[in-house]
Write an enzyme that holds these catalytic residues in place. Structure first.
Site, short mmCIF file in Angstrom:
data_model
loop_
_atom_site.label_atom_id
_atom_site.label_comp_id
_atom_site.label_asym_id
_atom_site.label_seq_id
_atom_site.Cartn_x
_atom_site.Cartn_y
_atom_site.Cartn_z
N LYS A 126 58.64 5.94 -32.36
CA LYS A 126 59.53 5.34 -31.10
C LYS A 126 60.82 5.96 -30.84
O LYS A 126 61.34 6.22 -29.94
CB LYS A 126 59.86 3.78 -31.18
CG LYS A 126 61.07 3.39 -32.42
CD LYS A 126 60.97 1.95 -32.63
CE LYS A 126 61.76 1.68 -33.88
NZ LYS A 126 63.01 2.09 -34.21
N ARG A 152 67.28 -6.58 -34.41
CA ARG A 152 66.57 -6.47 -35.80
C ARG A 152 66.25 -7.77 -36.19
O ARG A 152 65.21 -8.28 -36.86
CB ARG A 152 67.19 -5.97 -36.85
CG ARG A 152 67.09 -4.29 -36.99
CD ARG A 152 65.81 -4.01 -37.73
NE ARG A 152 65.30 -2.44 -37.31
CZ ARG A 152 65.83 -1.51 -38.42
NH1 ARG A 152 66.39 -2.04 -39.53
NH2 ARG A 152 65.71 -0.43 -38.35
N ARG A 192 56.05 13.67 -46.44
CA ARG A 192 57.19 14.69 -46.49
C ARG A 192 57.39 15.31 -47.93
O ARG A 192 57.39 14.78 -49.12
CB ARG A 192 58.63 13.92 -46.09
CG ARG A 192 59.66 14.69 -45.87
CD ARG A 192 60.60 14.05 -45.29
NE ARG A 192 61.26 13.00 -45.98
CZ ARG A 192 62.50 12.73 -45.90
NH1 ARG A 192 63.57 13.25 -45.31
NH2 ARG A 192 62.94 11.73 -46.57
N ARG A 197 60.30 13.08 -52.64
CA ARG A 197 61.38 12.18 -53.15
C ARG A 197 60.98 10.80 -53.44
O ARG A 197 59.80 10.37 -52.57
CB ARG A 197 62.39 11.96 -51.82
CG ARG A 197 63.45 13.10 -51.69
CD ARG A 197 64.40 13.15 -50.63
NE ARG A 197 64.56 11.45 -50.18
CZ ARG A 197 65.44 11.17 -49.22
NH1 ARG A 197 66.39 12.03 -48.86
NH2 ARG A 197 65.73 9.98 -48.80
N ARG A 204 59.21 -0.82 -47.94
CA ARG A 204 60.01 -0.79 -46.68
C ARG A 204 59.16 -1.36 -45.42
O ARG A 204 59.63 -1.99 -44.71
CB ARG A 204 60.18 0.61 -46.21
CG ARG A 204 61.66 1.23 -46.83
CD ARG A 204 61.65 2.74 -46.57
NE ARG A 204 61.74 3.25 -45.44
CZ ARG A 204 61.40 4.36 -44.99
NH1 ARG A 204 60.84 5.21 -45.96
NH2 ARG A 204 61.49 4.79 -43.82
#
Ligand SMILES: [Zn+2]
Length: 215
Positions: A13, A88, A127, A160, A171
């Site tokens: 987004k 949120r 990543r 990471r 998350r």
């Protein structure tokens, strides 16, 4: 055009908000960036936010709402905005409703970027960083020429902890738990439109334009 873009991390987004804000000549209001800017500018709220963040706490609804109120009163937001990352919580959504009423403005819609859990995991765990020069790669969207090896310096690539599957899953769960009441809030007010967030970026953008034009 006054829109809210909602969607989990990795839904794309932010990228769409940036492009369309340019096209529509309205600001993209991304709360994460705004917090950093307010802190850098040293406004009263920025100093307050800095104090809170330095103590390790999460920035409260009050501070976030204060920042948004400050931002929406800027002249460049008079004719519209894309809110990216705010609200949120229900409390933030209610405060935003009050603020817009005060400003004599009306929200045109809330766009939810729908991306499957499997696709989000694929995007968010892909990543890889170079141990030596910190250059970032992505095994799907920006792969190195040789797997596991940095194109720039030949260093070893690593993942990471933040990008590990367990952390990303957590998350996404936190996000879903936090956001589902918000989706209900806007659905009940007939504000919510769902954008399919998978596929070609241009197709997704076209879908957003169609929804925005119908508002
Ligand atoms: Zn490197």
């Amino acid at each position: 055009m006054r829109l809210i873009f909602l969607g989990p991390p990795g839904a794309g987004k932010g990228t769409q908000a940036r492009e369309l804000a340019g096209e529509w000549h309205v600001p993209q209001i991304a709360t994460g960036e705004m917090l950093r800017e307010a802190v850098a500018a040293g406004t009263a709220l920025g100093r307050e936010a800095k104090r809170i963040m330095e103590s390790g706490a999460l920035v409260s609804d009050d501070v976030m709402i204060g920042l948004i109120a400050e931002r929406l009163r800027q002249p460049d937001a008079a004719n519209g905005f894309i809110l990216d990352g705010f609200p949120r919580t229900i409390a933030q959504a209610e405060a935003l409703d009050r603020l817009l009423k005060e400003l004599g403005q009306k929200l045109d819609g809330v766009l939810y970027f729908d991306v499957s859990g499997a696709e989000l995991l694929r995007r968010l765990t892909g990543r890889r960083l170079c141990r030596q020069c910190q250059t970032a790669f992505h095994i799907i969207s920006a792969p190195p020429r040789r797997p596991g090896i940095c194109d720039r310096c030949g260093g070893e690539l690593y993942q990471r902890d933040d990008d590990s599957e367990a952390t990303v899953r957590n998350r996404l769960q936190v996000y879903a738990r936090q956001t589902s009441p918000l989706l209900d809030y806007y659905r009940q007010r007939s504000m919510l439109a769902t954008i399919p967030g998978e596929g070609a970026i241009d197709d997704i953008r076209a879908a957003i334009r169609r929804v925005a034009a119908a508002r």
